[in-house]
Design a protein around this motif. Structure first.
Motif, PDB file in Angstrom:
ATOM      1  N   GLY A  31       0.807  -1.202   0.000  1.00 25.64           N
ATOM      2  CA  GLY A  31       0.000   0.000   0.000  1.00 25.64           C
ATOM      3  C   GLY A  31       0.845   1.259   0.000  1.00 25.64           C
ATOM      4  O   GLY A  31       0.526   2.228  -0.694  1.00 25.64           O
ATOM      5  N   VAL A  32       1.925   1.249   0.765  1.00 28.06           N
ATOM      6  CA  VAL A  32       2.833   2.391   0.792  1.00 28.06           C
ATOM      7  C   VAL A  32       3.472   2.585  -0.573  1.00 28.06           C
ATOM      8  O   VAL A  32       3.579   3.708  -1.082  1.00 28.06           O
ATOM      9  N   ARG A  33       3.903   1.481  -1.188  1.00 29.73           N
ATOM     10  CA  ARG A  33       4.507   1.556  -2.525  1.00 29.73           C
ATOM     11  C   ARG A  33       3.532   2.119  -3.539  1.00 29.73           C
ATOM     12  O   ARG A  33       3.874   3.004  -4.333  1.00 29.73           O
ATOM     13  N   ASP A  34       2.294   1.635  -3.504  1.00 29.17           N
ATOM     14  CA  ASP A  34       1.289   2.112  -4.462  1.00 29.17           C
ATOM     15  C   ASP A  34       0.979   3.590  -4.240  1.00 29.17           C
ATOM     16  O   ASP A  34       0.801   4.347  -5.202  1.00 29.17           O
ATOM     17  N   TRP A  35       0.892   3.989  -2.961  1.00 30.71           N
ATOM     18  CA  TRP A  35       0.634   5.405  -2.689  1.00 30.71           C
ATOM     19  C   TRP A  35       1.774   6.270  -3.219  1.00 30.71           C
ATOM     20  O   TRP A  35       1.549   7.314  -3.830  1.00 30.71           O
ATOM     21  N   LEU A  36       3.020   5.822  -2.997  1.00 28.51           N
ATOM     22  CA  LEU A  36       4.170   6.601  -3.436  1.00 28.51           C
ATOM     23  C   LEU A  36       4.230   6.700  -4.955  1.00 28.51           C
ATOM     24  O   LEU A  36       4.424   7.788  -5.521  1.00 28.51           O
ATOM     25  N   LEU A  37       4.036   5.559  -5.636  1.00 29.37           N
ATOM     26  CA  LEU A  37       4.158   5.541  -7.094  1.00 29.37           C
ATOM     27  C   LEU A  37       2.975   6.211  -7.781  1.00 29.37           C
ATOM     28  O   LEU A  37       3.151   6.855  -8.825  1.00 29.37           O
ATOM     29  N   ASP A  38       1.780   6.075  -7.203  1.00 30.92           N
ATOM     30  CA  ASP A  38       0.576   6.573  -7.869  1.00 30.92           C
ATOM     31  C   ASP A  38       0.163   7.962  -7.379  1.00 30.92           C
ATOM     32  O   ASP A  38       0.056   8.908  -8.163  1.00 30.92           O
ATOM     33  N   ASP A  39      -0.086   8.073  -6.087  1.00 28.78           N
ATOM     34  CA  ASP A  39      -0.668   9.295  -5.549  1.00 28.78           C
ATOM     35  C   ASP A  39       0.353  10.399  -5.290  1.00 28.78           C
ATOM     36  O   ASP A  39      -0.025  11.554  -5.139  1.00 28.78           O
TER      37      ASP A  39
END
Length: 329
Positions: A31-39
Motif C-alpha cells: 500500500g505504501v509503494r502504491d501510494w508513493l508511485l501513484d498518488d
C-alpha cells in the motif's frame, strides 16, 4: 487529460467518460509503494507532463523507468566512489556476472520446479554470497584481488550458461532482459524493491561514512585506530552487490558496473571527497535520465545508451577541465 487522485484508499483515473477505479490502495508495504508511485510520484509526473507538453512523462512505464534510473544514479556513485579510490572498480563487473548466475538460478528453479521465485531476489542473494566469497578469498587465502575477482566472475558466468543450456534454452528469452537491460521489465514491484534498496544503501553509507572513509584512504592507520577494517571491507562489497542487482534491470548485467565507475571518474577533478561524491551523483543523474529518454525515443537499449551518455559526460568534463587549465597557464 489524465489525472490521478485518491478517494477513501482507492486510486482513480480521470477519463473522458468519468472516473474509473483501477487500484485499491491498502495498508502494508504494498500500500505504501502504491501510494508513493501513484498518488505522490505519479501525480507529480502527470502534472509535469501536462505543463510541459512532454507526453512521455505521463506514461506509467516510463515514470517507473525514470524513477529507477534516478535511484541507480544515486546508489551507483555513492558506493562506487569508495570502490574507485580503493582501486576495486572491477568488482562491480564480477558481481554483475554473479547476479547473472542468480537470475539464471531463479528462472531455472521456476521452470523446472514450477516455483514463483523472484529472479531479482535470487540474484541479490547470489550476488551477496559472491561478494563475501571475493573478500574471503582475498583476506584468508592471501590471493591477489584480481585473481579472486576473475574466479568469481568466470564461475558465475559459467553457472549461468550451464543452467540456460540445461533447459534447452527455455529460459534464454527471460534472461535476455537482465543481460542487456530493458525499460519494459521495470515493474512496480521492481521499482518498490529498488526504492527500498536505495534507502538502505544511503542509510548505511551515512551511518558508516567515517570508518569507511578512513579504511579507504589509510587502512593501516584505521586498524591502529581500532577500526574493524575487515568488517567494513565486507560491508562495502555487500553494498556493491546490492547496487549491482538494483541497477541490473535498467543497465543489464553486461553494463551495470559502468554506474559504479564512470560517473565517479567524471567527478575526479572536484576537490573534497563529499563534493566529489555529490558531483558523481549529478553526473550519474544526467547520464541515466538522458539515456532513458534517448532509449525510448530511438528504440535502442537503455543500458548501452546510458553508458554512452556517461562516457560522453566524462570526455566533455575532461576536455573542459583541460581547456580551462591551459587558459590559466
Amino acid at each position: 487529460m489524465t489525472g490521478v487522485t485518491s478517494v477513501t484508499g482507492t486510486r482513480l483515473v480521470a477519463k473522458a467518460d468519468g472516473w474509473t477505479e483501477i487500484a485499491q490502495v491498502g495498508g502494508g508495504p504494498t500500500g505504501v509503494r502504491d501510494w508513493l508511485l501513484d498518488d505522490a510520484y505519479g501525480v507529480a509526473m502527470d502534472r509535469l507532463a501536462d505543463l510541459s507538453g512532454i507526453d512521455v512523462l505521463g506514461s506509467p512505464f516510463m515514470q517507473r523507468a525514470y524513477l529507477a534510473a534516478v535511484c541507480v544514479a544515486v546508489i551507483g556513485p555513492l558506493v562506487g566512489t569508495f570502490l574507485v579510490h580503493r582501486e576495486m572498480g572491477l568488482i562491480g563487473d564480477t558481481l554483475a556476472h554473479a547476479a547473472f548466475a542468480g537470475v539464471a538460478v531463479g528462472l531455472f528453479l521456476n521452470a523446472t520446479l514450477s516455483l514463483s521465485l523472484s529472479p531479482l531476489l535470487v540474484a541479490l542473494v547470489v550476488a551477496v554470497v559472491a561478494a563475501v566469497l571475493v573478500q574471503a578469498l582475498v583476506e584468508r587465502t592471501g590471493m591477489y584481488a584480481d585473481t579472486s575477482l576473475a574466479i568469481v566472475l568466470t564461475g558465475g558466468f559459467a553457472l549461468g550458461s550451464v543452467l540456460i543450456t540445461a533447459t534447452d534454452g527455455g529460459i534464454a528469452v527471460g534472461i535476455n532482459a537482465y543481460l542487456f537491460g530493458s525499460l519494459a521489465t521495470v515493474s512496480r514491484a521492481s521499482v518498490g524493491v529498488l526504492l527500498a534498496l536505495t534507502a538502505l544503501v544511503a542509510l548505511v553509507v551515512a551511518v558508516t561514512y567515517r570508518p569507511l572513509l578512513y579504511a579507504t584512504f589509510d587502512e593501516t592507520a584505521a586498524r591502529a585506530a581500532g577500526i574493524d577494517v575487515g568488517l567494513y571491507n565486507y560491508l562495502l562489497v555487500v553494498l556493491t552487490a546490492v547496487v549491482v542487482v538494483g541497477a541490473m534491470q535498467i543497465m543489464g548485467v553486461i553494463l551495470v558496473a559502468a554506474m559504479l565507475v564512470v560517473p565517479v571518474a567524471t567527478a575526479t577533478s572536484v576537490s573534497g571527497f563529499k563534493r566529489s561524491v555529490a558531483a558523481a551523483v549529478v553526473a550519474g543523474q544526467i547520464a541515466t535520465v538522458s539515456g532513458v529518454t534517448l532509449s525510448y525515443f530511438f528504440g535502442v537499449a537503455a543500458g548501452g545508451t546510458i553508458v554512452l551518455v556517461a562516457i560522453g559526460c566524462y570526455v566533455a568534463t575532461k576536455v573542459g577541465v583541460r581547456s580551462w587549465q591551459l587558459r590559466r597557464a
